[in-house]
Design a protein around this motif. Structure first.
Motif, PDB file in Angstrom:
ATOM      1  N   ASP A 235       0.843  -1.188   0.000  1.00 35.00           N
ATOM      2  CA  ASP A 235       0.000   0.000   0.000  1.00 35.00           C
ATOM      3  C   ASP A 235       0.880   1.241   0.000  1.00 35.00           C
ATOM      4  N   ILE A 236       0.544   2.211  -0.835  1.00 34.51           N
ATOM      5  CA  ILE A 236       1.400   3.389  -0.982  1.00 34.51           C
ATOM      6  C   ILE A 236       1.174   4.423   0.118  1.00 34.51           C
ATOM      7  N   ASN A 237       0.126   4.260   0.923  1.00 31.27           N
ATOM      8  CA  ASN A 237      -0.239   5.260   1.926  1.00 31.27           C
ATOM      9  C   ASN A 237       0.530   5.047   3.232  1.00 31.27           C
ATOM     10  N   GLY A 238      -0.027   5.523   4.351  1.00 29.73           N
ATOM     11  CA  GLY A 238       0.639   5.389   5.646  1.00 29.73           C
ATOM     12  C   GLY A 238       0.133   4.216   6.455  1.00 29.73           C
ATOM     13  N   GLY A 274       1.793   0.996   5.549  1.00 30.98           N
ATOM     14  CA  GLY A 274       1.998   1.342   4.156  1.00 30.98           C
ATOM     15  C   GLY A 274       3.387   1.901   3.906  1.00 30.98           C
ATOM     16  N   ASP A 275       3.657   2.204   2.649  1.00 30.28           N
ATOM     17  CA  ASP A 275       4.992   2.643   2.244  1.00 30.28           C
ATOM     18  C   ASP A 275       5.443   3.909   2.978  1.00 30.28           C
ATOM     19  N   GLN A 276       4.498   4.837   3.269  1.00 27.76           N
ATOM     20  CA  GLN A 276       4.902   6.102   3.887  1.00 27.76           C
ATOM     21  C   GLN A 276       5.410   5.915   5.318  1.00 27.76           C
ATOM     22  N   ILE A 277       4.876   4.946   6.027  1.00 26.60           N
ATOM     23  CA  ILE A 277       5.394   4.648   7.367  1.00 26.60           C
ATOM     24  C   ILE A 277       6.733   3.929   7.265  1.00 26.60           C
ATOM     25  N   GLN A 278       6.884   3.043   6.293  1.00 24.03           N
ATOM     26  CA  GLN A 278       8.187   2.394   6.100  1.00 24.03           C
ATOM     27  C   GLN A 278       9.251   3.447   5.820  1.00 24.03           C
ATOM     28  N   ILE A 279       8.914   4.424   4.970  1.00 21.88           N
ATOM     29  CA  ILE A 279       9.857   5.497   4.653  1.00 21.88           C
ATOM     30  C   ILE A 279      10.173   6.321   5.892  1.00 21.88           C
TER      31      ILE A 279
END
Length: 347
Positions: A235-238, A274-279
């Motif tokens: 998922d691209i979100n948070g 999602g990806d934003q939390i991984q980042i």
């Protein structure tokens, strides 16, 4: 091809109409390559499943709930997924949401088609996610709405008028799930050793964070062993909050080289990073691949609530999590830029 184009590269066929036509074999454009088919990759060897975390003691002062913080931290590092119970969203509201949206998908195709979407915004009723021509498609339909902030909220024309209670119930559900997301953002911040409001502020604050809803409808499939209802993706979100269909399973999470089927606990919501939390966590927390299987016996509906950063705010690793031993793994990028980049990869 520009991901903001106004029309799909090929005529869109709603999967529900294919399913209800009584076909016994599925069209070639839905048949996955052998290496991607569920019968070739599914593994059930891990019987433990994703963690189930009881949030009953969670209050605004999340620092008083160290056991929850520790459990969420472990789940985000090991799985990227967990279920929550006693989460504050009433089961009665959850049931009404599922039944109301199920009623929408049971409407005649011409009624639903009035809300047909385009790849410009994806808002409304649709079946495909990508803009590449000639790709293998997923066996499912969906409805996408943007809920918050008000500046990007879906226009009136995107909201179904039937059932008449749909909009009211959807906003009631949005308010309750958004409260849960804000609490989880605090828990995630503390578990990373950051200030309790770090992640929420990194997402632009409570008033600016993005909220959207994707209702997934997976019709019966005569050959489920050949297709995927939703291809493997992150998922691209948070944060994603999934209200799963407890009658019919199908969600699978990648764990190493295996695919583990998620068994939703009664009254639970499924949470994934999602990806934003991984980042933001500099990859301490993992945004994990997941997919959805098709079913030959029954249709399935699920509702995914996406909590995201403010569209034009750059998101990058927290400075506190960048060290000489663990340098920054990502360059800051706005959510709009990241979404445009990921949409080009969609099929």
């Amino acid at each position: 091809m520009d991901c903001s184009q106004d029309s799909w590269p090929e005529p869109v066929v709603n999967v529900q109409s294919l399913s209800e036509s009584g076909l016994s074999t599925i069209p070639d454009q839905y048949i996955k390559p052998p290496s991607e088919r569920p019968s070739m990759q599914t593994s059930e060897h891990n019987q433990q499943g994703i963690p189930i975390i009881d949030l009953s003691c969670l209050i605004d002062d999340v620092a008083r709930c160290p056991a929850i913080v520790q459990a969420v931290s472990a789940a985000c590092q090991e799985w990227g997924f967990f279920q929550v119970v006693n989460h504050g969203v009433s089961e009665e509201l959850m049931d009404r949401m599922q039944e109301t949206w199920r009623t929408f998908f049971q409407l005649p195709i011409n009624v639903k088609q009035a809300y047909a979407n385009s790849p410009k915004t994806y808002e409304g009723y649709g079946s495909r996610l990508g803009i590449k021509k000639g790709v293998i498609l997923d066996w499912g339909d969906y409805y996408l709405l943007r809920l918050m902030p008000a500046s990007v909220r879906s226009h009136e024309r995107h909201w179904p008028t039937q059932p008449c209670s749909l909009r009211e119930i959807t906003y009631e559900y949005e308010k309750e799930v958004a409260k849960l997301c804000r609490k989880l953002m605090k828990v995630l911040s503390i578990s990373l050793g950051l200030h309790v409001d770090y992640l929420q502020n990194a997402f632009g604050g409570e008033a600016s964070a993005g909220e959207s809803l994707r209702v997934n409808y997976y019709p019966k499939c005569p050959q489920p062993e050949l297709v995927l209802a939703r291809s493997a993706h992150t998922d691209i979100n948070g944060i994603t909050v999934l209200l799963a269909d407890h009658r019919v399973g199908g969600l699978q999470v990648r764990k190493g080289d295996a695919w583990i089927t998620v068994q939703p606990s009664p009254g639970a919501l499924v949470i994934n990073i999602g990806d934003q939390i991984q980042i933001s966590s500099n990859s301490v927390f993992k945004s994990v691949e997941h997919r959805v299987l098709a079913n030959s016996a029954d249709e399935r509906i699920s509702l995914a609530f996406f909590y995201s950063p403010q569209n034009d705010l750059p998101v990058g690793p927290a400075e506190e999590l960048v060290t000489p031993e663990r340098p920054a793994l990502y360059l800051p990028m706005t959510y709009d830029e990241y979404r445009a980049y990921k949409l080009k990869e969609r099929v």
